[in-house]
Motif scaffolding. Structure first.
Motif, PDB file in Angstrom:
ATOM      1  N   GLN A 104       1.778   5.410  -0.803  1.00  0.00           N
ATOM      2  CA  GLN A 104       1.226   6.756  -0.811  1.00  0.00           C
ATOM      3  C   GLN A 104       0.891   7.171  -2.249  1.00  0.00           C
ATOM      4  OE1 GLN A 104       0.235   9.075   1.370  1.00  0.00           O
ATOM      5  NE2 GLN A 104      -0.191  10.484  -0.322  1.00  0.00           N
ATOM      6  N   SER A 105      -0.301   7.678  -2.421  1.00  0.00           N
ATOM      7  CA  SER A 105      -0.719   8.164  -3.727  1.00  0.00           C
ATOM      8  C   SER A 105       0.299   9.173  -4.260  1.00  0.00           C
ATOM      9  CB  SER A 105      -2.101   8.820  -3.617  1.00  0.00           C
ATOM     10  OG  SER A 105      -2.507   9.335  -4.851  1.00  0.00           O
ATOM     11  N   GLY A 106       0.749   8.958  -5.486  1.00  0.00           N
ATOM     12  CA  GLY A 106       1.726   9.843  -6.096  1.00  0.00           C
ATOM     13  C   GLY A 106       3.157   9.366  -5.957  1.00  0.00           C
ATOM     14  N   TRP A 116       0.861  -1.175   0.000  1.00  0.00           N
ATOM     15  CA  TRP A 116       0.000   0.000   0.000  1.00  0.00           C
ATOM     16  C   TRP A 116       0.900   1.227   0.000  1.00  0.00           C
ATOM     17  CZ3 TRP A 116      -5.319  -1.062   0.196  1.00  0.00           C
ATOM     18  CH2 TRP A 116      -5.636  -2.403   0.459  1.00  0.00           C
ATOM     19  N   ASP A 155      -4.106   7.353   0.411  1.00  0.00           N
ATOM     20  CA  ASP A 155      -3.571   8.680   0.719  1.00  0.00           C
ATOM     21  C   ASP A 155      -3.360   8.812   2.225  1.00  0.00           C
ATOM     22  OD1 ASP A 155      -2.778  11.313   0.742  1.00  0.00           O
ATOM     23  OD2 ASP A 155      -4.305  11.965  -0.694  1.00  0.00           O
ATOM     24  N   ARG A 157      -1.178  -1.078  -4.181  1.00  0.00           N
ATOM     25  CA  ARG A 157      -2.457  -0.379  -4.094  1.00  0.00           C
ATOM     26  C   ARG A 157      -2.166   1.002  -3.502  1.00  0.00           C
ATOM     27  NH1 ARG A 157      -6.664  -4.905  -1.606  1.00  0.00           N
ATOM     28  NH2 ARG A 157      -5.668  -6.747  -2.516  1.00  0.00           N
ATOM     29  N   THR A 158      -2.793   1.999  -4.028  1.00  0.00           N
ATOM     30  CA  THR A 158      -2.510   3.353  -3.559  1.00  0.00           C
ATOM     31  C   THR A 158      -3.582   3.831  -2.589  1.00  0.00           C
ATOM     32  OG1 THR A 158      -3.649   4.337  -5.455  1.00  0.00           O
ATOM     33  CG2 THR A 158      -1.274   3.965  -5.664  1.00  0.00           C
TER      34      THR A 158
END
Length: 370
Positions: free
Chosen positions: A128-130, A126, A153, A150-151
């Protein structure tokens, strides 16, 4: 304090009937490495606070290998030594996939005589988004560890991210582990969480007669006793005794995997745990022979949640938890470190068989004899 039970699932510390490809020295080397790590981890955890201990070393080592895939320089060297895979080189990841495939191929054996052996593993990272991960790292996870990214936030809403991760683990463990990550296990500073869920369930090759289950006295390591229902049977098992310990192997349906139960002489549990090495465990297994056994085993359920950071640091991979860690094989930048390793596990043993679940993600728990 309830009693600590020293029970080894053969699928977790894999002293199994010969694996088809185990004639290959490399795969045999991984089995030996996993067993060495299992014994090391048990000793490290057993030396902590008193109480019960249930863990899945196979689950832990499988998850750490995914992290090791992105480790570089001294961090990679230390992790390889801790996992005892330094002699296997970069091919250890393909070997891990091969070993799991062989274990999983045994599922379904003996289905005509009861519920067949089941082994399922669900891995995920998992991020961090970005946060961008190197294609080579993602390919390795997918090809050799059946895992993907999987992203979520963490920065914007760590509590929501925690909920998403827990929901996925809950589904993978059939609801057995509902809340792997507790509040504050993830924060706005979290960049990556790795989860590994393993599900094991099997019926005994021959069930314990329900009408023979009866109350009995279980002696704790500290000499006190507790009343508990005991499963009982009399039949031929693989059994051995000597050097302060008795051992019996309880096969599951299909006899592809088994539970190994070790019973130390009175007062000898601490010494057995301290001296439990892969070599001694191998000698115990090699010394088993067919014998008629009057067997009594407490019916029990055990749940445990533990931080492994201290144990893993003690075993040699402390650098992975510091700002000096190098996981540049994941993102191309050496700015990641492992914040925490949390292992949660659950097992039930009754007249019909065994069900166990273990997860590993970003205190000693409870055990009920009942």
């Amino acid at each position: 304090m309830t009693p600590r039970l020293l029970v080894l699932l053969a699928v977790l510390a894999p002293f199994l009937p010969p694996l088809g490809a185990q004639d290959e020295p490399a795969l045999g080397g991984l089995v030996a490495a996993n067993t060495e790590f299992a014994c090391d981890l048990h000793r490290a955890l057993g030396a902590g606070e008193p109480g019960n201990l249930f863990a899945s070393p196979y689950s832990v080592s499988s998850a750490l290998l995914m992290t090791y895939a992105g480790a570089r320089s001294g961090t990679a060297t230390a992790m390889a030594r801790t996992l005892h895979v330094d002699a296997l080189g970069d091919g250890v990841h393909a070997l891990a996939a091969e070993l799991f495939d062989q274990l999983a191929s045994r599922a379904g054996a003996g289905a005509d005589r009861g519920e067949p052996f089941q082994l399922e593993v669900a891995n995920a990272l998992w991020g961090q988004s970005g946060l961008e991960f190197l294609p080579s790292f993602l390919d390795r996870l997918e090809d050799d560890h059946a895992a993907g990214i999987r992203t979520v936030d963490f920065r914007a809403d760590p509590e929501r991210a925690r909920g998403e991760i827990n929901a996925a683990v809950r589904e993978a463990t059939r609801g057995r582990i509902a809340d792997l990550l507790q509040p504050r296990d993830v924060t706005e500073d979290t960049s990556l969480v790795l989860t590994n869920a393993i599900w094991f369930k099997a019926s005994w090759s021959e069930a314990f007669p329900a009408d023979r289950t009866a109350p009995g006295t279980f002696r704790r390591a500290d000499g006190t006793t507790v009343e508990a229902p005991f499963l009982a049977t009399t039949r031929t098992f693989a059994y051995g005794a000597g050097d302060g310990v008795q051992a019996v192997e309880l096969p599951y349906v299909g006899e592809e995997v088994a539970m190994l139960v070790l019973l130390p002489d009175e007062g000898g549990l601490a010494g057995l745990e301290e001296g439990l090495t892969a070599e001694r465990l191998g000698a115990i297994v090699a010394g088993l022979g067919r014998a008629r056994v009057d067997l009594a085993l407490p019916r029990f359920e055990c749940r445990s949640r533990a931080s492994l950071r201290g144990a893993l640091s003690e075993l040699g991979m402390a650098e992975a938890f510091t700002d000096g860690a190098d996981f540049s094989g994941m993102t191309g930048r050496p700015d990641l470190r492992i914040g925490e390793v949390i292992h949660q596990s659950f097992v039930t043993v009754d007249e019909k068989g065994t069900s166990s679940t273990a997860t590993r993600g970003a205190p000693r728990g409870s055990c009920r004899i009942a």
